[in-house]
Design an enzyme around this catalytic site. Structure first.
Site, PDB file in Angstrom:
ATOM      1  N   HIS A 259       0.697  -1.294   0.075  1.00 37.94           N
ATOM      2  CA  HIS A 259      -0.198  -0.076   0.116  1.00 37.94           C
ATOM      3  C   HIS A 259       0.771   1.402   0.108  1.00 37.94           C
ATOM      4  CE1 HIS A 259      -3.254   2.929   1.573  1.00 37.94           C
ATOM      5  NE2 HIS A 259      -4.029   1.884   0.979  1.00 37.94           N
ATOM      6  N   TYR A 260       1.540   1.682  -0.989  1.00 40.37           N
ATOM      7  CA  TYR A 260       1.659   1.064  -2.072  1.00 40.37           C
ATOM      8  C   TYR A 260       3.192   0.859  -2.538  1.00 40.37           C
ATOM      9  CZ  TYR A 260      -3.040   2.834  -2.710  1.00 40.37           C
ATOM     10  OH  TYR A 260      -4.525   3.103  -2.534  1.00 40.37           O
TER      11      TYR A 260
END
Length: 143
Positions: free
Chosen positions: A48-49
């Protein structure tokens, strides 16, 4: 009243990797102010991410609810049998992205208690800016 990690762990059941309150700066019977600095190696940053890590909004909410649970530990049965569990979140508003290396402050206020239902307001700030604001409710479950 400030609290160290040992006191925090005696107040709530969460542990690493999901213990999101590392410092309690202030606490009285109806309000708590807690902190957490997000390290680069937090498990959720892996996905994420990968090339632009940000703290998931649900993690910001969970951190504030953990602070609320620490606040409510003063209101739990003295035998340690009860633990607060969230029953709802209302009016969740995300305002600011939080990244690795940043520190959040979670301010939670107990607004009302009706028997074993607790109604609270939460504000999470980062670098003096609001990251998320919401209302939530908890009830007491068996540990």
């Amino acid at each position: 009243v400030s609290m160290n990690r040992e006191s925090i762990e005696s107040a709530i059941p969460q542990r690493a990797l999901m213990l999101l309150v590392v410092e309690v700066v202030e606490r009285d019977y109806t309000r708590i102010l807690a902190r957490k600095m997000f390290r680069d190696d937090e498990f959720f940053f892996q996905g994420h991410y990968p090339n632009s890590p940000i703290v998931p909004g649900v993690i910001l909410c969970e951190a504030a609810m953990q602070a609320g649970a620490i606040l409510l530990s003063q209101h739990m049965p003295p035998d340690g049998a009860g633990v607060p569990v969230a029953t709802r979140l209302n009016n969740v508003k995300f305002r600011r992205v939080t990244r690795p290396g940043e520190t959040i402050e979670m301010e939670v206020e107990l607004v009302e208690r009706l028997a074993d239902a607790f109604f609270m307001q939460a504000k999470v700030t980062c670098e003096g800016q609001v990251a998320v604001r919401f209302e939530f409710a908890c009830t007491v479950a068996d540990r």
